[in-house]
Design a protein around this motif. Structure first.
Motif, PDB file in Angstrom:
ATOM      1  N   PHE A 135       0.843  -1.198   0.000  1.00  0.00           N
ATOM      2  CA  PHE A 135       0.000   0.000   0.000  1.00  0.00           C
ATOM      3  C   PHE A 135       0.879   1.250   0.000  1.00  0.00           C
ATOM      4  O   PHE A 135       0.671   2.176  -0.785  1.00  0.00           O
ATOM      5  CB  PHE A 135      -0.916   0.004   1.226  1.00  0.00           C
ATOM      6  CG  PHE A 135      -1.910   1.142   1.220  1.00  0.00           C
ATOM      7  CD1 PHE A 135      -3.190   0.953   0.707  1.00  0.00           C
ATOM      8  CD2 PHE A 135      -1.576   2.393   1.709  1.00  0.00           C
ATOM      9  CE1 PHE A 135      -4.107   1.995   0.684  1.00  0.00           C
ATOM     10  CE2 PHE A 135      -2.481   3.453   1.683  1.00  0.00           C
ATOM     11  CZ  PHE A 135      -3.757   3.242   1.180  1.00  0.00           C
ATOM     12  N   ALA A 136       1.870   1.262   0.902  1.00  0.00           N
ATOM     13  CA  ALA A 136       2.759   2.420   1.006  1.00  0.00           C
ATOM     14  C   ALA A 136       3.537   2.624  -0.283  1.00  0.00           C
ATOM     15  O   ALA A 136       3.685   3.758  -0.765  1.00  0.00           O
ATOM     16  CB  ALA A 136       3.719   2.247   2.181  1.00  0.00           C
ATOM     17  N   TYR A 137       4.039   1.504  -0.857  1.00  0.00           N
ATOM     18  CA  TYR A 137       4.831   1.634  -2.084  1.00  0.00           C
ATOM     19  C   TYR A 137       3.976   2.196  -3.212  1.00  0.00           C
ATOM     20  O   TYR A 137       4.356   3.177  -3.859  1.00  0.00           O
ATOM     21  CB  TYR A 137       5.439   0.305  -2.517  1.00  0.00           C
ATOM     22  CG  TYR A 137       6.226   0.467  -3.805  1.00  0.00           C
ATOM     23  CD1 TYR A 137       7.540   0.929  -3.776  1.00  0.00           C
ATOM     24  CD2 TYR A 137       5.636   0.247  -5.044  1.00  0.00           C
ATOM     25  CE1 TYR A 137       8.250   1.147  -4.956  1.00  0.00           C
ATOM     26  CE2 TYR A 137       6.336   0.464  -6.219  1.00  0.00           C
ATOM     27  CZ  TYR A 137       7.643   0.904  -6.170  1.00  0.00           C
ATOM     28  OH  TYR A 137       8.325   1.145  -7.334  1.00  0.00           O
ATOM     29  N   PHE A 138       2.833   1.574  -3.494  1.00  0.00           N
ATOM     30  CA  PHE A 138       2.009   2.021  -4.620  1.00  0.00           C
ATOM     31  C   PHE A 138       1.470   3.431  -4.390  1.00  0.00           C
ATOM     32  O   PHE A 138       1.332   4.216  -5.338  1.00  0.00           O
ATOM     33  CB  PHE A 138       0.848   1.041  -4.869  1.00  0.00           C
ATOM     34  CG  PHE A 138       1.257  -0.183  -5.625  1.00  0.00           C
ATOM     35  CD1 PHE A 138       1.544  -0.124  -6.979  1.00  0.00           C
ATOM     36  CD2 PHE A 138       1.382  -1.402  -4.990  1.00  0.00           C
ATOM     37  CE1 PHE A 138       1.937  -1.247  -7.684  1.00  0.00           C
ATOM     38  CE2 PHE A 138       1.773  -2.538  -5.676  1.00  0.00           C
ATOM     39  CZ  PHE A 138       2.045  -2.460  -7.028  1.00  0.00           C
ATOM     40  N   TYR A 139       1.173   3.768  -3.125  1.00  0.00           N
ATOM     41  CA  TYR A 139       0.690   5.114  -2.822  1.00  0.00           C
ATOM     42  C   TYR A 139       1.761   6.148  -3.140  1.00  0.00           C
ATOM     43  O   TYR A 139       1.516   7.105  -3.886  1.00  0.00           O
ATOM     44  CB  TYR A 139       0.287   5.212  -1.348  1.00  0.00           C
ATOM     45  CG  TYR A 139      -0.233   6.577  -0.971  1.00  0.00           C
ATOM     46  CD1 TYR A 139      -1.570   6.907  -1.162  1.00  0.00           C
ATOM     47  CD2 TYR A 139       0.625   7.558  -0.452  1.00  0.00           C
ATOM     48  CE1 TYR A 139      -2.050   8.171  -0.844  1.00  0.00           C
ATOM     49  CE2 TYR A 139       0.153   8.821  -0.127  1.00  0.00           C
ATOM     50  CZ  TYR A 139      -1.186   9.123  -0.319  1.00  0.00           C
ATOM     51  OH  TYR A 139      -1.653  10.367   0.002  1.00  0.00           O
ATOM     52  N   TRP A 140       2.959   5.937  -2.574  1.00  0.00           N
ATOM     53  CA  TRP A 140       4.031   6.909  -2.786  1.00  0.00           C
ATOM     54  C   TRP A 140       4.509   6.917  -4.241  1.00  0.00           C
ATOM     55  O   TRP A 140       4.881   7.966  -4.776  1.00  0.00           O
ATOM     56  CB  TRP A 140       5.206   6.644  -1.841  1.00  0.00           C
ATOM     57  CG  TRP A 140       4.903   7.020  -0.432  1.00  0.00           C
ATOM     58  CD1 TRP A 140       4.782   6.191   0.650  1.00  0.00           C
ATOM     59  CD2 TRP A 140       4.654   8.343   0.067  1.00  0.00           C
ATOM     60  NE1 TRP A 140       4.478   6.903   1.781  1.00  0.00           N
ATOM     61  CE2 TRP A 140       4.394   8.226   1.448  1.00  0.00           C
ATOM     62  CE3 TRP A 140       4.628   9.609  -0.519  1.00  0.00           C
ATOM     63  CZ2 TRP A 140       4.118   9.325   2.251  1.00  0.00           C
ATOM     64  CZ3 TRP A 140       4.343  10.713   0.275  1.00  0.00           C
ATOM     65  CH2 TRP A 140       4.097  10.562   1.642  1.00  0.00           C
ATOM     66  N   TYR A 141       4.485   5.738  -4.901  1.00  0.00           N
ATOM     67  CA  TYR A 141       4.887   5.679  -6.307  1.00  0.00           C
ATOM     68  C   TYR A 141       3.937   6.526  -7.162  1.00  0.00           C
ATOM     69  O   TYR A 141       4.374   7.294  -8.026  1.00  0.00           O
ATOM     70  CB  TYR A 141       4.878   4.226  -6.804  1.00  0.00           C
ATOM     71  CG  TYR A 141       5.282   4.084  -8.254  1.00  0.00           C
ATOM     72  CD1 TYR A 141       6.618   4.200  -8.635  1.00  0.00           C
ATOM     73  CD2 TYR A 141       4.327   3.839  -9.236  1.00  0.00           C
ATOM     74  CE1 TYR A 141       6.989   4.072  -9.974  1.00  0.00           C
ATOM     75  CE2 TYR A 141       4.692   3.716 -10.566  1.00  0.00           C
ATOM     76  CZ  TYR A 141       6.022   3.827 -10.924  1.00  0.00           C
ATOM     77  OH  TYR A 141       6.381   3.720 -12.246  1.00  0.00           O
ATOM     78  N   THR A 142       2.638   6.402  -6.888  1.00  0.00           N
ATOM     79  CA  THR A 142       1.649   7.188  -7.638  1.00  0.00           C
ATOM     80  C   THR A 142       1.807   8.672  -7.351  1.00  0.00           C
ATOM     81  O   THR A 142       1.726   9.510  -8.259  1.00  0.00           O
ATOM     82  CB  THR A 142       0.220   6.737  -7.274  1.00  0.00           C
ATOM     83  OG1 THR A 142       0.100   5.327  -7.463  1.00  0.00           O
ATOM     84  CG2 THR A 142      -0.809   7.437  -8.157  1.00  0.00           C
TER      85      THR A 142
END
Length: 312
Positions: free
Chosen positions: A91-98
């Motif tokens: 969740f954290a990765y995809f959130y920050w990546y976006t």
């Protein structure tokens, strides 16, 4: 149309996190096996019998654990902590990546196209930045999950193996910094998802061009497998270092100390102990993640379409 709108950071993160949870749940026993191999703890109680075992190391260790005192449930030690870690991490990765990708496109490129083609280097840098931000929040859960998977030594059979048991022990022995053990190699390892998603996006774009814009979950599975294999081979020594730094009663203080000790005792090839298990687990998990994430993205878009239709 709502179905063609880019997903928000939250929606993208939720799709990626759910995909990660589903994929990790499928391959969890393999994750336990590879973690124990990398920690150099293979659940062997009979060295003589071990010498007579045949077959790939991953299969031998899996059977050893399943036939041991804990039985098959031993393969699922730390399952809840690991699934929680997977959800939060993805969740954290995809959130920050976006978020960082959107900011880069809007503030730096000033592009009106919400999804322009970016260079491989740019994708790697954005992915690494997103991974670093995610690691700061997820490392404590990862430390607890790793210790549960590895388990206690034989003379610690009365140890509290629950999540809270490990939390209390880590805090008692190392204080708050103990929850961020292995953070330095973890930050270095942000290049792993960066390579994975960078390669994935590049190959995906090529396939979209070649197939007229059509991308199926099956193609996502194959591209995910290819990209994760490459990333795992490049970063494996640091993966091994992180596991040994996070193990209970570890004698190591840094990734450099882990790697230099292994090199002295086993040679450079020792840095790749358990790589086969890591690749099998990581490739299956990552490929399934992309597969499931595409489905969750599809369902999210359908819900957005239904919501937009209801408002109209």
């Amino acid at each position: 149309m709502a179905g063609n709108q880019p997903l928000t950071p939250f929606e993208n993160a939720l799709a990626g996190a759910l995909g990660g949870v589903f994929s990790n749940a499928v391959v969890y026993p393999l994750d336990t096996v590879k973690t124990r191999i990398q920690a150099n703890k293979k659940a062997s109680t009979n060295p003589a019998a071990e010498k007579n075992e045949r077959g790939p190391e991953m299969l031998r260790v899996l059977l050893r654990i399943a036939r041991g005192k804990g039985g098959i449930p031993e393969l699922y030690k730390g399952f809840r902590a690991n699934i929680l870690n997977t959800f939060v991490q993805q969740f954290a990765y995809f959130y920050w990546y976006t978020v960082v990708r959107t900011l880069y496109i809007g503030r730096v490129l000033r592009s009106r196209d919400p999804a322009p083609a970016l260079s491989t280097v740019t994708e790697l840098v954005l992915g690494a930045l997103a991974g670093a931000l995610a690691q700061l929040f997820t490392t404590p859960i990862g430390v607890v999950a790793t210790r549960q998977q590895i388990g206690s030594h034989d003379h610690e059979e009365d140890a509290d193996e629950s999540i809270m048991g490990h939390v209390r022990e880590i805090y008692h022995k190392d204080g708050l910094p103990g929850f961020w053990r292995g953070i330095k190699p973890s930050l270095v390892l942000t290049i792993n998802p960066a390579i994975t998603y960078g390669v994935y996006e590049r190959v995906k774009n090529l396939i979209l061009i070649a197939s007229g814009g059509h991308m199926s979950p099956g193609k996502s599975f194959l591209i995910g497998a290819l990209s994760k294999t490459l990333a795992t081979i490049v970063t494996f020594p640091y993966i091994l270092s992180k596991i040994r730094l996070q193990a209970k009663n570890t004698p190591y203080k840094s990734a450099f100390e882990v790697l230099s000790t292994i090199a002295q005792k086993e040679g450079i090839l020792g840095w790749y102990q358990g790589m086969q298990a890591q690749i099998i687990k990581a490739v299956l998990s990552q490929a399934l993640l992309f597969y499931f994430r595409d489905y969750f993205e599809l369902w999210t878009r359908q819900l957005l379409s239904l919501s937009a239709g209801a408002k109209a």
